[in-house]
Design a protein around this motif. Sequence first.
Motif, PDB file in Angstrom:
ATOM      1  N   SER A  43       2.487  -8.809   4.465  1.00 30.62           N
ATOM      2  CA  SER A  43       3.536  -7.973   3.862  1.00 30.62           C
ATOM      3  C   SER A  43       4.918  -8.604   3.995  1.00 30.62           C
ATOM      4  CB  SER A  43       3.548  -6.581   4.491  1.00 30.62           C
ATOM      5  OG  SER A  43       2.348  -5.915   4.229  1.00 30.62           O
TER       6      SER A  43
ATOM      7  N   ASN B  78      16.262   0.608   6.364  1.00 35.64           N
ATOM      8  CA  ASN B  78      15.007   1.159   5.860  1.00 35.64           C
ATOM      9  C   ASN B  78      13.959   1.123   6.981  1.00 35.64           C
ATOM     10  OD1 ASN B  78      12.527   1.624   4.600  1.00 35.64           O
ATOM     11  ND2 ASN B  78      13.054   0.444   2.787  1.00 35.64           N
TER      12      ASN B  78
ATOM     13  N   ASP C 190      10.851   1.284   6.850  1.00 34.71           N
ATOM     14  CA  ASP C 190       9.648   0.545   6.470  1.00 34.71           C
ATOM     15  C   ASP C 190       9.829  -0.969   6.520  1.00 34.71           C
ATOM     16  OD1 ASP C 190       8.065   2.802   6.043  1.00 34.71           O
ATOM     17  OD2 ASP C 190       8.778   3.020   3.975  1.00 34.71           O
TER      18      ASP C 190
ATOM     19  N   THR D 271       7.683  -6.074   5.564  1.00 35.08           N
ATOM     20  CA  THR D 271       7.644  -4.611   5.524  1.00 35.08           C
ATOM     21  C   THR D 271       6.353  -4.089   6.139  1.00 35.08           C
ATOM     22  OG1 THR D 271       6.598  -4.602   3.345  1.00 35.08           O
ATOM     23  CG2 THR D 271       9.004  -4.525   3.406  1.00 35.08           C
ATOM     24  N   LYS D 272       6.357  -2.798   6.405  1.00 34.57           N
ATOM     25  CA  LYS D 272       5.119  -2.123   6.785  1.00 34.57           C
ATOM     26  C   LYS D 272       4.251  -2.024   5.535  1.00 34.57           C
ATOM     27  CE  LYS D 272       7.294   0.691  10.360  1.00 34.57           C
ATOM     28  NZ  LYS D 272       7.650   2.052  10.785  1.00 34.57           N
ATOM     29  N   SER D 273       3.000  -1.663   5.711  1.00 42.24           N
ATOM     30  CA  SER D 273       2.087  -1.622   4.567  1.00 42.24           C
ATOM     31  C   SER D 273       2.423  -0.501   3.575  1.00 42.24           C
ATOM     32  CB  SER D 273       0.647  -1.487   5.053  1.00 42.24           C
ATOM     33  OG  SER D 273       0.495  -0.305   5.812  1.00 42.24           O
ATOM     34  N   ALA D 274       3.307   0.427   3.955  1.00 38.13           N
ATOM     35  CA  ALA D 274       3.667   1.544   3.073  1.00 38.13           C
ATOM     36  C   ALA D 274       4.491   1.097   1.873  1.00 38.13           C
ATOM     37  CB  ALA D 274       4.444   2.598   3.864  1.00 38.13           C
ATOM     38  N   THR D 275       5.107  -0.070   1.947  1.00 37.55           N
ATOM     39  CA  THR D 275       5.943  -0.560   0.844  1.00 37.55           C
ATOM     40  C   THR D 275       5.800  -2.071   0.727  1.00 37.55           C
ATOM     41  OG1 THR D 275       8.154  -0.460  -0.132  1.00 37.55           O
ATOM     42  CG2 THR D 275       8.038  -0.823   2.239  1.00 37.55           C
TER      43      THR D 275
ATOM     44  N   ALA E 217      11.373  -2.873  -1.295  1.00 40.30           N
ATOM     45  CA  ALA E 217      12.410  -2.712  -0.274  1.00 40.30           C
ATOM     46  C   ALA E 217      13.719  -3.363  -0.715  1.00 40.30           C
ATOM     47  CB  ALA E 217      11.940  -3.317   1.050  1.00 40.30           C
TER      48      ALA E 217
END
Length: 123
Positions: free
Chosen positions: A29, A53, A55, A77-81, A86
Amino acid sequence: MNAPKIEERVFLLPDEQKIHYEEDNKIESAANFTVIKEDHTLGNPIRVQLLRNPDVLFAGYRMPHPLIDQMRLKIQTKSATTPVTALGDAIQALTKELEVINQQFENAVAEYKEKENAGAMEY
């Protein structure tokens, strides 16, 4: 003189793209962005906005060399985005923040001019 013309350091040439995207294969990511003809003036505010942010795990930029007009930005980033999302969100938030600052500045200038004009008649 060996210095490039100012036009070459500011304006994009017909064959140039402003930003290049490259997915980072070593880190999950993560992505690398190369922004042409930009420097710390843009790099630091974007980095700060990205780090706001929750994330975003990592955001950093570097200038490869003072004579090279490039800014290299790395985002994880985290896997959410995604890094692209971002970065887009950071640019939109930064644009809104700068619009607010600009409006406050315009209001302050108008207020100052109003006071100056009012004071000029007191003589």
